[in-house]
Scaffold this motif. Structure first.
Motif, PDB file in Angstrom:
ATOM      1  N   GLU A  65       0.832  -1.201   0.000  1.00  0.00           N
ATOM      2  CA  GLU A  65       0.000   0.000   0.000  1.00  0.00           C
ATOM      3  C   GLU A  65       0.866   1.251   0.000  1.00  0.00           C
ATOM      4  O   GLU A  65       0.634   2.183  -0.771  1.00  0.00           O
ATOM      5  N   HIS A  76       2.562   1.943  -3.422  1.00  0.00           N
ATOM      6  CA  HIS A  76       1.683   2.594  -4.391  1.00  0.00           C
ATOM      7  C   HIS A  76       1.453   4.056  -4.025  1.00  0.00           C
ATOM      8  O   HIS A  76       1.464   4.933  -4.895  1.00  0.00           O
ATOM      9  N   TYR A  77       1.232   4.309  -2.747  1.00  0.00           N
ATOM     10  CA  TYR A  77       0.938   5.680  -2.316  1.00  0.00           C
ATOM     11  C   TYR A  77       2.144   6.588  -2.533  1.00  0.00           C
ATOM     12  O   TYR A  77       2.000   7.732  -2.973  1.00  0.00           O
ATOM     13  N   TYR A  93      -7.051  -5.356  -5.082  1.00  0.00           N
ATOM     14  CA  TYR A  93      -6.010  -4.336  -4.929  1.00  0.00           C
ATOM     15  C   TYR A  93      -4.886  -4.592  -5.927  1.00  0.00           C
ATOM     16  O   TYR A  93      -4.628  -5.743  -6.264  1.00  0.00           O
ATOM     17  N   PRO A  94      -4.321  -3.519  -6.467  1.00  0.00           N
ATOM     18  CA  PRO A  94      -4.350  -2.124  -5.983  1.00  0.00           C
ATOM     19  C   PRO A  94      -5.524  -1.266  -6.443  1.00  0.00           C
ATOM     20  O   PRO A  94      -5.588  -0.095  -6.099  1.00  0.00           O
ATOM     21  N   TYR A 152      -7.360   0.997  -3.883  1.00  0.00           N
ATOM     22  CA  TYR A 152      -6.787   2.173  -3.247  1.00  0.00           C
ATOM     23  C   TYR A 152      -7.338   3.448  -3.893  1.00  0.00           C
ATOM     24  O   TYR A 152      -7.458   3.516  -5.120  1.00  0.00           O
ATOM     25  N   HIS A 155     -15.481   1.985  -5.642  1.00  0.00           N
ATOM     26  CA  HIS A 155     -14.178   2.554  -5.961  1.00  0.00           C
ATOM     27  C   HIS A 155     -13.895   2.626  -7.460  1.00  0.00           C
ATOM     28  O   HIS A 155     -12.843   3.128  -7.863  1.00  0.00           O
ATOM     29  N   ASN A 189      -1.337   8.404   6.740  1.00  0.00           N
ATOM     30  CA  ASN A 189      -1.222   8.528   5.294  1.00  0.00           C
ATOM     31  C   ASN A 189      -0.764   9.926   4.902  1.00  0.00           C
ATOM     32  O   ASN A 189      -0.501  10.175   3.726  1.00  0.00           O
TER      33      ASN A 189
END
Length: 332
Positions: free
Chosen positions: A2, A5-6, A29-30, A33, A61, A186
């Motif tokens: 996670e 990717h972020y 996922y991904p 997200y 999403h 985050n």
């Protein structure tokens, strides 16, 4: 994974991923997200691909859809074959994203990965799908619709203009007094429970630098803005709500927090997001639209014409004054 990717998203990378092919609302996922463009698949009838073990997944999403059924394509080892599903639809979206980035650079437009995502959404063709009962506008089956590369590129060319601006706002209202609040790291605030937290609604109105002929497309540049949502627990993800978009501006709403102390009793005494001593939201937005033609003041020597649009034609002898006060004698 996670965080990987972020971090890529924070570096400006456009992330695109397949929804999956289970024909249900299982989140894969991904694609799940929020910083990833989640792609569904459509068939030759411009409807969502359905069927057990083959159908395109759906859910809250999903962003857009693209053709993804039995495409004849190149394969490894210099071979060809049929390729389908959301894994087929996803590279089509990636390809259009690449066209958008290239076109923006050619036009001297400073486009971010957020801009690419939202342009894909606003330029998509809405799908009213009878087999799914999906109605007008965004829906959980096909998102904002099937991508339209032509429209996306047209929005980057005349007569459209692309403008990005940043405004700061401290116009706040306390909506939740001192309390315990949980955050997940985050956006810089370490995960955990915090105390003496106050929640402020920050809202206001943005006026465009110039008016538009028709209501323009407007979106927030998430990565460059500052403001969270009302949730507890809070994922520290950007949330700025846009409403009442007109040809001259829009309204916005977001949330800023005062953090008193952490779970160990250490004093924080700062506003978040931003780790700031002052309460301030940051709203960075992009607007795409056709500007309204400018007005000029025309002073006739024989009759009273008044103020006219630049694309309005009249005849006679005039003195034309621009906004800087310069005058021009003109006979038409």
């Amino acid at each position: 994974m996670e965080k990987l990717h972020y971090n890529a998203y924070l570096q400006g990378v456009v992330l695109v991923a397949a929804m999956g092919n289970n024909d249900n609302n299982t989140t894969m996922y991904p694609a799940g997200y929020p910083w990833v463009i989640a792609v569904g698949a459509t068939n030759q009838n411009d409807q969502r691909v359905t069927g057990v073990g083959w159908g395109s997944n759906y859910g809250s999403h999903i962003n857009v859809a693209a053709p993804g059924i039995s495409e004849y394509s190149t394969r490894r080892s210099q071979n060809f074959g049929y390729f389908g599903g959301t894994s087929c639809a996803t590279p089509m979206v990636s390809g259009v994203a690449g066209l958008i980035i290239s076109q923006a650079r050619d036009r001297g437009i400073n486009f971010t990965n957020d801009d690419v995502k939202y342009l894909l959404e606003v330029s998509a063709d809405d799908i009213v799908d009878p087999q799914d009962g999906a109605g007008v506008g965004w829906d959980a089956k096909t998102g904002y619709g099937r991508i339209n590369s032509r429209k996306a590129l047209e929005l980057l060319n005349a007569p459209y203009t692309v403008t990005s601006q940043t405004v700061y706002s401290s116009n706040s209202q306390l909506v939740w007094g001192s309390h315990k609040h949980q955050f997940y790291n985050n956006a810089g605030l370490a995960s955990g429970n915090y105390y003496g937290v106050k929640q402020y609604k920050v809202s206001g109105h943005v006026t465009f630098t110039f008016p538009y002929s028709l209501t323009p497309y407007v979106w927030i540049r998430d990565r460059e803005s500052r403001g969270w949502n009302y949730a507890n627990p809070n994922l520290e993800l950007l949330w700025i709500k846009i409403t009442n978009v007109t040809t001259t501006g829009f309204d916005y709403e977001t949330v800023i927090y005062w953090i008193g102390s952490n779970s160990t009793g250490q004093s924080i005494n700062k506003y978040w997001p931003g780790n700031s001593s002052s309460l301030q939201a940051k709203i960075t937005y992009t607007v795409v639209g056709i500007p309204e033609p400018p007005s000029i003041t025309v002073s006739p020597t024989t009759n009273n014409v008044g103020s006219v649009k630049a694309d309005t034609y009249v005849s006679g002898s005039f003195v034309i004054t621009n906004t800087g006060g310069t005058t021009l004698n003109l006979t038409i």
